[in-house]
Motif scaffolding. Structure first.
Motif, PDB file in Angstrom:
ATOM      1  N   ASP A 303       0.808  -1.220   0.000  1.00 58.60           N
ATOM      2  CA  ASP A 303       0.000   0.000   0.000  1.00 58.60           C
ATOM      3  C   ASP A 303       0.841   1.270   0.000  1.00 58.60           C
ATOM      4  OD1 ASP A 303       1.004  -0.061   2.565  1.00 58.60           O
ATOM      5  OD2 ASP A 303      -0.936   0.050   3.574  1.00 58.60           O
ATOM      6  N   ARG A 304       2.082   1.186  -0.449  1.00 59.25           N
ATOM      7  CA  ARG A 304       2.962   2.348  -0.418  1.00 59.25           C
ATOM      8  C   ARG A 304       2.446   3.472  -1.318  1.00 59.25           C
ATOM      9  NH1 ARG A 304       8.584   0.106  -0.547  1.00 59.25           N
ATOM     10  NH2 ARG A 304       7.988  -0.476   1.572  1.00 59.25           N
ATOM     11  N   GLY A 305       1.674   3.136  -2.337  1.00 58.70           N
ATOM     12  CA  GLY A 305       1.109   4.151  -3.224  1.00 58.70           C
ATOM     13  C   GLY A 305      -0.298   4.557  -2.846  1.00 58.70           C
ATOM     14  N   SER A 306      -0.713   4.201  -1.637  1.00 61.36           N
ATOM     15  CA  SER A 306      -2.081   4.487  -1.204  1.00 61.36           C
ATOM     16  C   SER A 306      -2.081   5.438  -0.013  1.00 61.36           C
ATOM     17  CB  SER A 306      -2.799   3.191  -0.803  1.00 61.36           C
ATOM     18  OG  SER A 306      -2.880   2.299  -1.886  1.00 61.36           O
ATOM     19  N   LEU A 307      -3.171   6.182   0.092  1.00 63.30           N
ATOM     20  CA  LEU A 307      -3.403   7.047   1.244  1.00 63.30           C
ATOM     21  C   LEU A 307      -4.503   6.445   2.102  1.00 63.30           C
ATOM     22  CD1 LEU A 307      -3.565  10.572  -0.417  1.00 63.30           C
ATOM     23  CD2 LEU A 307      -1.920   9.909   1.338  1.00 63.30           C
ATOM     24  N   TYR A 308      -4.384   6.591   3.403  1.00 58.84           N
ATOM     25  CA  TYR A 308      -5.489   6.309   4.301  1.00 58.84           C
ATOM     26  C   TYR A 308      -6.064   7.643   4.762  1.00 58.84           C
ATOM     27  CZ  TYR A 308      -3.998   1.478   4.340  1.00 58.84           C
ATOM     28  OH  TYR A 308      -3.663   0.195   3.951  1.00 58.84           O
ATOM     29  N   ALA A 309      -7.368   7.710   4.867  1.00 55.56           N
ATOM     30  CA  ALA A 309      -8.039   8.950   5.271  1.00 55.56           C
ATOM     31  C   ALA A 309      -9.056   8.647   6.357  1.00 55.56           C
ATOM     32  CB  ALA A 309      -8.731   9.591   4.073  1.00 55.56           C
ATOM     33  N   SER A 310      -9.107   9.508   7.360  1.00 53.32           N
ATOM     34  CA  SER A 310     -10.136   9.400   8.393  1.00 53.32           C
ATOM     35  C   SER A 310     -11.238  10.400   8.088  1.00 53.32           C
ATOM     36  CB  SER A 310      -9.542   9.680   9.780  1.00 53.32           C
ATOM     37  OG  SER A 310      -8.865  10.920   9.808  1.00 53.32           O
ATOM     38  N   ARG A 311     -12.465  10.047   8.462  1.00 51.15           N
ATOM     39  CA  ARG A 311     -13.578  10.961   8.208  1.00 51.15           C
ATOM     40  C   ARG A 311     -14.411  11.134   9.467  1.00 51.15           C
ATOM     41  NH1 ARG A 311     -17.379   7.012   4.454  1.00 51.15           N
ATOM     42  NH2 ARG A 311     -18.350   5.880   6.192  1.00 51.15           N
ATOM     43  N   ASN A 312     -14.855  12.355   9.657  1.00 50.14           N
ATOM     44  CA  ASN A 312     -15.755  12.710  10.751  1.00 50.14           C
ATOM     45  C   ASN A 312     -17.139  12.111  10.513  1.00 50.14           C
ATOM     46  OD1 ASN A 312     -18.060  14.694  11.390  1.00 50.14           O
ATOM     47  ND2 ASN A 312     -16.499  15.340  12.863  1.00 50.14           N
ATOM     48  N   GLY A 313     -17.536  12.023   9.288  1.00 52.03           N
ATOM     49  CA  GLY A 313     -18.843  11.466   8.946  1.00 52.03           C
ATOM     50  C   GLY A 313     -19.946  12.490   8.895  1.00 52.03           C
ATOM     51  N   GLY A 314     -19.602  13.784   9.135  1.00 47.84           N
ATOM     52  CA  GLY A 314     -20.609  14.832   9.081  1.00 47.84           C
ATOM     53  C   GLY A 314     -21.439  14.933  10.340  1.00 47.84           C
ATOM     54  N   VAL A 315     -20.822  14.600  11.488  1.00 44.44           N
ATOM     55  CA  VAL A 315     -21.547  14.672  12.762  1.00 44.44           C
ATOM     56  C   VAL A 315     -22.184  16.048  12.940  1.00 44.44           C
ATOM     57  CG1 VAL A 315     -21.266  14.697  15.259  1.00 44.44           C
ATOM     58  CG2 VAL A 315     -20.154  12.929  13.905  1.00 44.44           C
TER      59      VAL A 315
END
Length: 330
Positions: A303-315
């Motif tokens: 996964d070296r060419g991938s990004l991980y992203a966190s999301r708030n979800g629109g709380v």
């Protein structure tokens, strides 16, 4: 922007089906995969990736059935925000008391904790086999809303901690617990156009330019400020790009910043020299990156060419989904 949990946990996740999104006529180049989604009104703020490939915890991000593992419950705190790895499997987190629904924070209840994951092991079902070691590094008594964390010096154990309440960016010695204000600028404090929103948010030191890059949600700014050899501010901050709710980000050696844009539900690449930005993934109308908060690169061959992203979800917004982790294959 923020993560508020009834049980404060560090989490690991897995990948599902891909989708490709566009933004205002610009085609994103990233395929977005859902990694893991929590229940609605759970807000995921930040993330870090271990060298093993696990997304700050105990679950392989390539397994078919991810099961988040509780690493630690921080008694007396209901919010975890910034996360940074200083040495191998030695993570530091900002903990405090903050409501993502009201944007209210409790001053004087913010601290930096050390989370040693070197001995942390789990069973396949997500239960803990061997616990992490967790200890408090420092109480930041003046802290109003500690948010993003970034490394200044691995050798000296110095990290930046952005206070989204006061706009001060502190330097914290994680080995002694000492801390002091290093940066405070008109561009890091609260202001127009959204003065009630958080100020300095994401923060990262870039050794090649001897600058600290930062985001300011209230002022809708992604900028940088020069620092001296001891990490303190050495000149006026400048704007690189403005006009959106920029959250946490990553700056590479080539002079590109990968920025989570909370208000636009997308991730952009910014040329820090020119200020030109390009959408990588997401768009204002999609929910896959709903209120995206932070990004981190994968660290394994897979996964070296991938990004991980966190999301708030629109709380707290009309369009709300569960907070979670996504993987973007570029």
């Amino acid at each position: 922007m923020f993560r508020t949990l009834s049980l404060a946990a560090l989490l690991g996740f897995a990948s599902l089906a891909p989708a490709l999104y566009t933004d205002h006529g610009h085609h994103g180049v990233g395929h977005v995969h859902e990694v893991y989604t929590f229940p609605v009104n759970t807000s995921v703020e930040n993330l870090a990736v271990r060298r093993t490939g696990q997304v700050l915890a105990s679950i392989d991000p390539f397994c078919a059935d991810p099961k988040p593992a509780l690493v630690h419950e921080f008694e007396g705190y209901n919010s975890l925000l910034g996360i940074v790895e200083v040495e191998h499997d030695q993570f530091y987190v900002a903990a405090g008391n903050f409501s993502v629904f009201t944007l209210e924070s409790v001053t004087g209840w913010w601290a930096i904790f050390h989370v040693d994951l070197s001995s942390f092991r789990t069973h396949e079902n997500g239960s803990v086999k061997s616990a992490a070691t967790v200890e408090k590094v420092a109480d930041i008594r003046e802290g109003e809303l500690l948010n993003g964390l970034g490394i200044f010096s691995v050798e000296e154990g110095l990290i930046y901690a952005a206070d989204s309440g006061s706009g001060i960016i502190y330097l914290v010695d994680v080995y002694t617990g000492d801390y002091w204000p290093a940066i405070q600028d008109p561009l890091t404090i609260k202001g127009a156009p959204l003065p009630s929103y958080p100020a300095a948010n994401g923060v990262h030191y870039h050794a090649a330019t001897q600058s600290v890059y930062f985001t300011n949600v209230a002022q809708e700014v992604f900028g940088r400020v020069p620092v001296s050899v001891n990490g303190s501010q050495a000149g006026a901050a400048e704007i690189i790009v403005q006009g959106s709710l920029y959250d946490d980000f990553w700056v590479d050696d080539a002079g590109n910043a990968i920025v989570a844009v909370y208000g636009n539900n997308n991730i952009i690449r910014v040329d820090v020299a020119s200020g030109k930005s390009t959408v990588i993934a997401g768009n204002a109308n999609s929910t896959e990156l709903e209120s995206v908060t932070a990004v981190a690169w994968g660290r394994t061959v897979r996964d070296r060419g991938s990004l991980y992203a966190s999301r708030n979800g629109g709380v707290g917004s009309p369009k709300v989904v569960g907070g979670g982790i996504m993987r973007i294959d570029l």
